[in-house]
Design an enzyme around this catalytic site. Structure first.
Site, mmCIF file in Angstrom:
data_model
loop_
_atom_site.group_PDB
_atom_site.id
_atom_site.type_symbol
_atom_site.label_atom_id
_atom_site.label_comp_id
_atom_site.label_asym_id
_atom_site.label_seq_id
_atom_site.Cartn_x
_atom_site.Cartn_y
_atom_site.Cartn_z
ATOM 1 N N GLY A 122 57.557 15.500 -3.614
ATOM 2 C CA GLY A 122 58.649 14.669 -3.107
ATOM 3 C C GLY A 122 58.434 13.189 -3.384
ATOM 4 N N HIS A 126 44.013 21.693 -3.356
ATOM 5 C CA HIS A 126 43.934 22.566 -4.520
ATOM 6 C C HIS A 126 42.736 22.137 -5.368
ATOM 7 C CE1 HIS A 126 48.279 23.266 -3.551
ATOM 8 N NE2 HIS A 126 47.913 24.489 -3.878
ATOM 9 N N TYR A 166 52.341 33.329 1.370
ATOM 10 C CA TYR A 166 53.062 32.220 0.722
ATOM 11 C C TYR A 166 53.939 32.765 -0.395
ATOM 12 C CZ TYR A 166 53.195 27.926 -2.220
ATOM 13 O OH TYR A 166 53.556 26.849 -3.000
ATOM 14 N N GLY A 175 59.953 27.172 -6.535
ATOM 15 C CA GLY A 175 59.096 28.324 -6.310
ATOM 16 C C GLY A 175 57.663 27.925 -6.582
ATOM 17 N N SER A 176 56.852 28.875 -7.037
ATOM 18 C CA SER A 176 55.467 28.587 -7.395
ATOM 19 C C SER A 176 54.928 29.715 -8.263
ATOM 20 C CB SER A 176 54.601 28.470 -6.148
ATOM 21 O OG SER A 176 53.232 28.468 -6.520
ATOM 22 N N SER A 177 53.946 29.376 -9.092
ATOM 23 C CA SER A 177 53.379 30.400 -9.982
ATOM 24 C C SER A 177 52.681 31.507 -9.182
ATOM 25 C CB SER A 177 52.390 29.755 -10.959
ATOM 26 O OG SER A 177 51.371 29.077 -10.253
ATOM 27 N N CYS A 178 52.458 31.269 -7.890
ATOM 28 C CA CYS A 178 51.869 32.314 -7.042
ATOM 29 C C CYS A 178 52.807 33.495 -6.854
ATOM 30 C CB CYS A 178 51.561 31.755 -5.660
ATOM 31 S SG CYS A 178 50.294 30.568 -5.729
ATOM 32 N N LYS A 198 58.049 32.683 -1.030
ATOM 33 C CA LYS A 198 58.582 32.060 -2.241
ATOM 34 C C LYS A 198 59.504 33.017 -2.987
ATOM 35 C CE LYS A 198 57.012 27.916 -2.623
ATOM 36 N NZ LYS A 198 57.940 26.817 -2.371
HETATM 37 N N1 LIG Z 1 51.099 21.595 -5.052
HETATM 38 C C1 LIG Z 1 51.165 22.544 -5.964
HETATM 39 O O1 LIG Z 1 50.185 22.824 -6.679
HETATM 40 C C2 LIG Z 1 52.429 23.320 -6.153
HETATM 41 C C3 LIG Z 1 53.522 23.133 -5.297
HETATM 42 N N2 LIG Z 1 54.660 23.879 -5.515
HETATM 43 C C4 LIG Z 1 55.823 23.726 -4.621
HETATM 44 O O2 LIG Z 1 56.295 22.393 -4.666
HETATM 45 C C5 LIG Z 1 56.827 22.039 -3.386
HETATM 46 C C6 LIG Z 1 56.145 20.765 -2.886
HETATM 47 O O3 LIG Z 1 54.766 20.980 -2.862
HETATM 48 P P1 LIG Z 1 53.802 19.754 -2.483
HETATM 49 O O4 LIG Z 1 54.507 18.469 -2.693
HETATM 50 O O5 LIG Z 1 52.499 19.998 -3.171
HETATM 51 O O6 LIG Z 1 53.609 19.974 -0.903
HETATM 52 P P2 LIG Z 1 53.101 18.931 0.198
HETATM 53 O O7 LIG Z 1 52.333 19.731 1.205
HETATM 54 O O8 LIG Z 1 52.445 17.764 -0.453
HETATM 55 O O9 LIG Z 1 54.475 18.445 0.869
HETATM 56 C C7 LIG Z 1 55.229 19.351 1.609
HETATM 57 C C8 LIG Z 1 56.298 18.591 2.323
HETATM 58 O O10 LIG Z 1 57.072 19.509 3.067
HETATM 59 C C9 LIG Z 1 57.432 18.877 4.279
HETATM 60 N N3 LIG Z 1 57.630 19.873 5.344
HETATM 61 C C10 LIG Z 1 56.827 20.899 5.699
HETATM 62 N N4 LIG Z 1 57.344 21.551 6.756
HETATM 63 C C11 LIG Z 1 58.505 20.905 7.081
HETATM 64 C C12 LIG Z 1 59.495 21.065 8.086
HETATM 65 N N5 LIG Z 1 59.373 22.023 9.015
HETATM 66 N N6 LIG Z 1 60.550 20.218 8.125
HETATM 67 C C13 LIG Z 1 60.650 19.213 7.210
HETATM 68 N N7 LIG Z 1 59.749 18.994 6.223
HETATM 69 C C14 LIG Z 1 58.689 19.835 6.171
HETATM 70 C C15 LIG Z 1 56.301 17.941 4.638
HETATM 71 O O11 LIG Z 1 56.896 16.896 5.378
HETATM 72 P P3 LIG Z 1 56.124 15.732 6.160
HETATM 73 O O12 LIG Z 1 55.221 15.079 5.138
HETATM 74 O O13 LIG Z 1 57.241 14.840 6.627
HETATM 75 O O14 LIG Z 1 55.370 16.415 7.254
HETATM 76 C C16 LIG Z 1 55.784 17.523 3.267
HETATM 77 O O15 LIG Z 1 56.376 16.310 2.892
HETATM 78 C C17 LIG Z 1 56.621 23.247 -2.476
HETATM 79 O O16 LIG Z 1 57.783 24.047 -2.480
HETATM 80 C C18 LIG Z 1 55.494 24.002 -3.177
HETATM 81 O O17 LIG Z 1 55.544 25.384 -2.895
HETATM 82 C C19 LIG Z 1 54.769 24.779 -6.549
HETATM 83 C C20 LIG Z 1 53.711 24.975 -7.406
HETATM 84 C C21 LIG Z 1 52.471 24.271 -7.264
HETATM 85 C C1 LIG Z 2 49.462 26.193 -6.459
HETATM 86 C C2 LIG Z 2 49.540 27.689 -6.232
HETATM 87 O O1 LIG Z 2 48.265 28.302 -6.372
HETATM 88 C C3 LIG Z 2 47.400 28.262 -5.273
HETATM 89 O O2 LIG Z 2 46.387 29.212 -5.577
HETATM 90 P P1 LIG Z 2 45.186 28.781 -6.514
HETATM 91 O O3 LIG Z 2 45.682 28.347 -7.854
HETATM 92 O O4 LIG Z 2 44.170 29.894 -6.498
HETATM 93 O O5 LIG Z 2 44.646 27.537 -5.700
HETATM 94 P P2 LIG Z 2 43.450 26.508 -5.883
HETATM 95 O O6 LIG Z 2 43.946 25.369 -6.723
HETATM 96 O O7 LIG Z 2 42.949 26.218 -4.514
HETATM 97 O O8 LIG Z 2 42.257 27.289 -6.700
HETATM 98 C C4 LIG Z 2 42.297 27.354 -8.082
HETATM 99 C C5 LIG Z 2 40.976 27.905 -8.590
HETATM 100 O O9 LIG Z 2 40.004 26.858 -8.485
HETATM 101 C C6 LIG Z 2 38.792 27.393 -7.993
HETATM 102 N N1 LIG Z 2 38.001 26.325 -7.354
HETATM 103 C C7 LIG Z 2 36.758 25.919 -7.778
HETATM 104 N N2 LIG Z 2 36.273 24.938 -6.970
HETATM 105 C C8 LIG Z 2 37.265 24.723 -6.024
HETATM 106 C C9 LIG Z 2 37.326 23.834 -4.912
HETATM 107 O O10 LIG Z 2 36.373 23.067 -4.584
HETATM 108 N N3 LIG Z 2 38.496 23.856 -4.180
HETATM 109 C C10 LIG Z 2 39.551 24.694 -4.496
HETATM 110 N N4 LIG Z 2 40.688 24.660 -3.739
HETATM 111 N N5 LIG Z 2 39.499 25.592 -5.546
HETATM 112 C C11 LIG Z 2 38.340 25.587 -6.279
HETATM 113 C C12 LIG Z 2 39.262 28.466 -7.015
HETATM 114 O O11 LIG Z 2 38.199 29.380 -6.779
HETATM 115 C C13 LIG Z 2 40.416 29.096 -7.795
HETATM 116 O O12 LIG Z 2 39.910 30.046 -8.704
HETATM 117 C C14 LIG Z 2 47.990 28.702 -3.952
HETATM 118 O O13 LIG Z 2 47.051 28.351 -2.943
HETATM 119 C C15 LIG Z 2 49.327 28.020 -3.729
HETATM 120 O O14 LIG Z 2 49.148 26.678 -3.235
HETATM 121 C C16 LIG Z 2 50.153 27.886 -4.940
HETATM 122 O O15 LIG Z 2 51.369 27.693 -4.832
#
Ligand SMILES: NC(=O)C1=CN([C@@H]2O[C@H](COP(=O)(O)OP(=O)(O)OC[C@H]3O[C@@H](n4cnc5c(N)ncnc54)[C@H](OP(=O)(O)O)[C@@H]3O)[C@@H](O)[C@H]2O)C=CC1
Ligand SMILES: C[C@H]1O[C@H](OP(=O)(O)OP(=O)(O)OC[C@H]2O[C@@H](n3cnc4c(=O)[nH]c(N)nc43)[C@H](O)[C@@H]2O)[C@@H](O)[C@@H](O)C1=O
Length: 314
Positions: free
Chosen positions: A14, A177, A133, A103-106, A137
């Site tokens: 965001g 992550h 999760y 969505g997400s690659s998960c 999604k």
């Molecule tokens: N990070 C990643 O690696 C990936 C993320 N995504 C997707 O991208 C999107 C954003 O992810 P990311 O930016 O990393 O997430 P963050 O955790 O950084 O941000 C999530 C946001 O959601 C808001 N939120 C959570 N619950 C509520 C609620 N009840 N009401 C209003 N707002 C809420 C939070 O608001 P506040 O800060 O105000 O509390 C926060 O700003 C998600 O849909 C995630 O699944 C997809 C693939 C990978």
């Molecule tokens: C983004 C997507 O994907 C997420 O799943 P994930 O990809 O498995 O998340 P991750 O980034 O935490 O791990 C990636 C890899 O990395 C390795 N790894 C090594 N050392 C550390 C370490 O120190 N921390 C973490 N977190 N991982 C580690 C860890 O063992 C794993 O093999 C969902 O949670 C969900 O959020 C989703 O939507």
């Protein structure tokens, strides 16, 4: 002027969207959770009726790394379903005609050796470490498709990003992550002169991490040509790296010269989740930021934003 209502404006994705909108002079309304709790349907509907956005970009969620997902599956399932259901159904009720859901690659089945295509969603067993999760999604992505099927004038679409990192990321080890976790661990090891850093697993798991500033660009690219965007669209790099490689490149960026030790008792999740980006290429978008450039920008943010000091103060 297109009015975007953005959920999750306080999060990593965001905030990157808001930064880019500010750079490009695009109006975006981004209520924080303190102003709009998306678990409350009535409030969500009220805000949508007040703002009357041209498009909703849904980037709010309960998001965290593999350790957080293992720890709290109930929260990851219920909160992501609740807020996704509310924003999609409230948007339909408020007459919003365009909605971009993230969505997400998960969402994809685990252990696919080949790049994952959009049609592979729900074609196999989910990864147990983030199943809650992923279920939420998948359900919200399908809800968007069903809304569109019942009323084709409602363009409710889902973008499926690969793993993400970047400015405004979460560096707290309890929820981070891989990439932000590595940056924090290497920074502390360098600062404290630690001889080695622990890698979770044997480091052979592969991940596709895209810079969040690029995802923000992809989202605004899609908003500009939303009718042309496929109903479901993978967004990624089209290439992945091993966990070991992420640590090695990050060590060069941070300036850590120690060694690494593997803790194979730690969770590793999927061995690979590379996205097929054929539709993305046909749609005409590609990421611009290299891993090294992205890591540099992320480390600079970690240092300048106070994240490093805040975590060190604990
Ligand atoms: N990070 C990643 O690696 C990936 C993320 N995504 C997707 O991208 C999107 C954003 O992810 P990311 O930016 O990393 O997430 P963050 O955790 O950084 O941000 C999530 C946001 O959601 C808001 N939120 C959570 N619950 C509520 C609620 N009840 N009401 C209003 N707002 C809420 C939070 O608001 P506040 O800060 O105000 O509390 C926060 O700003 C998600 O849909 C995630 O699944 C997809 C693939 C990978
Ligand atoms: C983004 C997507 O994907 C997420 O799943 P994930 O990809 O498995 O998340 P991750 O980034 O935490 O791990 C990636 C890899 O990395 C390795 N790894 C090594 N050392 C550390 C370490 O120190 N921390 C973490 N977190 N991982 C580690 C860890 O063992 C794993 O093999 C969902 O949670 C969900 O959020 C989703 O939507």
């Amino acid at each position: 002027m297109t009015t975007i209502l953005l959920t999750g404006g306080g999060g990593m994705v965001g905030r990157n969207i808001i930064d880019l909108c500010r750079e490009r002079g695009i109006e975006v309304v981004a209520p924080r959770r303190t102003e709009l709790d998306l678990t409350d349907h009535a409030s969500t509907l009220r805000v949508l009726r007040e703002v009357r956005p041209d498009i909703v970009v849904h980037a709010a969620g309960r998001v965290g790394g593999i350790q957080a997902n293992i720890r709290e599956p109930v929260r990851f399932l219920t909160e992501n379903w609740d807020i996704g259901r509310n924003i999609v159904l409230a948007a339909r009720e408020a007459g919003v005609t365009r909605l971009l859901n993230l969505g997400s690659s998960c969402m994809f089945p685990r252990n696919s050796p080949d790049p994952l295509k959009e049609e592979d969603v729900l074609s196999g067993t989910l990864e147990p470490t983030n199943e809650g999760y992923a279920l939420a999604k998948c359900a919200i992505a399908r809800l968007c498709s069903y809304v569109h099927r019942e009323d084709p004038s409602l363009l409710y679409k889902t973008m499926i990003p690969c793993n993400l990192y970047g400015r405004h990321d979460k560096f707290d080890p309890a929820v981070s992550h891989l990439v932000p976790a590595v940056i924090h661990k290497l920074h502390v090891a360098k600062r404290d002169g630690l001889p080695e850093v622990e890698i979770w697993g044997d480091g052979t798991a592969r991940r596709e991490f895209m810079y969040s500033g690029d995802l923000a660009d992809a989202i605004l690219f899609a908003v500009d040509r939303f009718a042309e965007m496929p109903d479901v669209l993978n967004v990624g790099l089209g290439e992945d790296y091993s966990v070991n490689e992420y640590y090695a490149v990050a060590a060069e960026v941070v300036g850590y010269t120690g060694s690494f030790v593997h803790d194979t008792t730690k969770p590793v999740g999927m061995m690979r989740k590379l996205l097929d980006v054929s539709r993305q290429k046909a749609f005409g978008w590609q990421a611009q930021t290299s891993l090294r450039e992205g890591l540099r920008a992320t480390y600079d943010f970690y240092l300048s934003s106070g994240a490093a000091d805040a975590l060190s103060a604990r």
